[in-house]
Design a protein around this motif. Sequence first.
Motif, PDB file in Angstrom:
ATOM      1  N   TYR A   1       0.827  -1.201   0.000  1.00 54.35           N
ATOM      2  CA  TYR A   1       0.000   0.000   0.000  1.00 54.35           C
ATOM      3  C   TYR A   1       0.862   1.252   0.000  1.00 54.35           C
ATOM      4  O   TYR A   1       0.688   2.142  -0.833  1.00 54.35           O
ATOM      5  CB  TYR A   1      -0.925  -0.020   1.218  1.00 54.35           C
ATOM      6  N   ARG A   2       1.800   1.323   0.932  1.00 57.12           N
ATOM      7  CA  ARG A   2       2.668   2.492   1.009  1.00 57.12           C
ATOM      8  C   ARG A   2       3.466   2.687  -0.284  1.00 57.12           C
ATOM      9  O   ARG A   2       3.593   3.795  -0.788  1.00 57.12           O
ATOM     10  CB  ARG A   2       3.605   2.381   2.203  1.00 57.12           C
ATOM     11  N   GLU A   3       3.984   1.590  -0.810  1.00 59.82           N
ATOM     12  CA  GLU A   3       4.786   1.689  -2.037  1.00 59.82           C
ATOM     13  C   GLU A   3       3.945   2.197  -3.207  1.00 59.82           C
ATOM     14  O   GLU A   3       4.370   3.084  -3.956  1.00 59.82           O
ATOM     15  CB  GLU A   3       5.391   0.324  -2.370  1.00 59.82           C
ATOM     16  N   LEU A   4       2.755   1.654  -3.372  1.00 55.56           N
ATOM     17  CA  LEU A   4       1.877   2.098  -4.459  1.00 55.56           C
ATOM     18  C   LEU A   4       1.468   3.555  -4.299  1.00 55.56           C
ATOM     19  O   LEU A   4       1.458   4.327  -5.267  1.00 55.56           O
ATOM     20  CB  LEU A   4       0.626   1.212  -4.523  1.00 55.56           C
ATOM     21  N   MET A   5       1.137   3.943  -3.070  1.00 54.54           N
ATOM     22  CA  MET A   5       0.722   5.326  -2.835  1.00 54.54           C
ATOM     23  C   MET A   5       1.871   6.299  -3.093  1.00 54.54           C
ATOM     24  O   MET A   5       1.672   7.349  -3.709  1.00 54.54           O
ATOM     25  CB  MET A   5       0.195   5.480  -1.407  1.00 54.54           C
ATOM     26  N   LEU A   6       3.047   5.950  -2.647  1.00 56.69           N
ATOM     27  CA  LEU A   6       4.176   6.849  -2.863  1.00 56.69           C
ATOM     28  C   LEU A   6       4.559   6.912  -4.337  1.00 56.69           C
ATOM     29  O   LEU A   6       4.966   7.970  -4.825  1.00 56.69           O
ATOM     30  CB  LEU A   6       5.353   6.446  -1.984  1.00 56.69           C
ATOM     31  N   ASP A   7       4.404   5.801  -5.058  1.00 51.97           N
ATOM     32  CA  ASP A   7       4.621   5.829  -6.510  1.00 51.97           C
ATOM     33  C   ASP A   7       3.641   6.797  -7.178  1.00 51.97           C
ATOM     34  O   ASP A   7       4.006   7.514  -8.109  1.00 51.97           O
ATOM     35  CB  ASP A   7       4.454   4.438  -7.121  1.00 51.97           C
ATOM     36  N   LEU A   8       2.408   6.805  -6.707  1.00 52.61           N
ATOM     37  CA  LEU A   8       1.401   7.720  -7.271  1.00 52.61           C
ATOM     38  C   LEU A   8       1.765   9.181  -7.050  1.00 52.61           C
ATOM     39  O   LEU A   8       1.395  10.045  -7.841  1.00 52.61           O
ATOM     40  CB  LEU A   8       0.045   7.475  -6.612  1.00 52.61           C
ATOM     41  N   SER A   9       2.472   9.460  -5.970  1.00 51.62           N
ATOM     42  CA  SER A   9       2.791  10.854  -5.663  1.00 51.62           C
ATOM     43  C   SER A   9       3.895  11.405  -6.549  1.00 51.62           C
ATOM     44  O   SER A   9       4.107  12.613  -6.585  1.00 51.62           O
ATOM     45  CB  SER A   9       3.191  11.000  -4.193  1.00 51.62           C
ATOM     46  N   ARG A  10       4.565  10.538  -7.277  1.00 53.35           N
ATOM     47  CA  ARG A  10       5.629  10.991  -8.175  1.00 53.35           C
ATOM     48  C   ARG A  10       5.004  11.426  -9.496  1.00 53.35           C
ATOM     49  O   ARG A  10       4.577  10.602 -10.296  1.00 53.35           O
ATOM     50  CB  ARG A  10       6.639   9.876  -8.391  1.00 53.35           C
ATOM     51  N   LEU A  11       4.967  12.704  -9.716  1.00 52.90           N
ATOM     52  CA  LEU A  11       4.266  13.260 -10.878  1.00 52.90           C
ATOM     53  C   LEU A  11       5.207  13.837 -11.918  1.00 52.90           C
ATOM     54  O   LEU A  11       4.796  14.622 -12.760  1.00 52.90           O
ATOM     55  CB  LEU A  11       3.296  14.355 -10.415  1.00 52.90           C
ATOM     56  N   GLU A  12       6.463  13.452 -11.881  1.00 53.71           N
ATOM     57  CA  GLU A  12       7.403  14.077 -12.809  1.00 53.71           C
ATOM     58  C   GLU A  12       7.078  13.779 -14.269  1.00 53.71           C
ATOM     59  O   GLU A  12       7.444  14.533 -15.156  1.00 53.71           O
ATOM     60  CB  GLU A  12       8.853  13.661 -12.495  1.00 53.71           C
TER      61      GLU A  12
END
Length: 76
Positions: free
Chosen positions: A39-50
Amino acid sequence: MLAELYMLAQGNGPIAERARFALQITEQHGAGQISDDEYRELMLDLSRLENVQLESAELEAKTVLVTAIWAVAQLR
């Protein structure tokens, strides 16, 4: 911060799509379908908007999205 994700999910474009995906991931986590670490990994991946091209008007929404995702990921 979930309220912010729900608000952003009502729109259109890449910010809304990521907010909807974040809500789906949160639901899956709540149902026990994914682990805390996943969950944490997927959510943090989503926050990367580059890789997402945003109009200047969407920058504020991006900030809200990233902040909400990080906050929700830390709460679970």
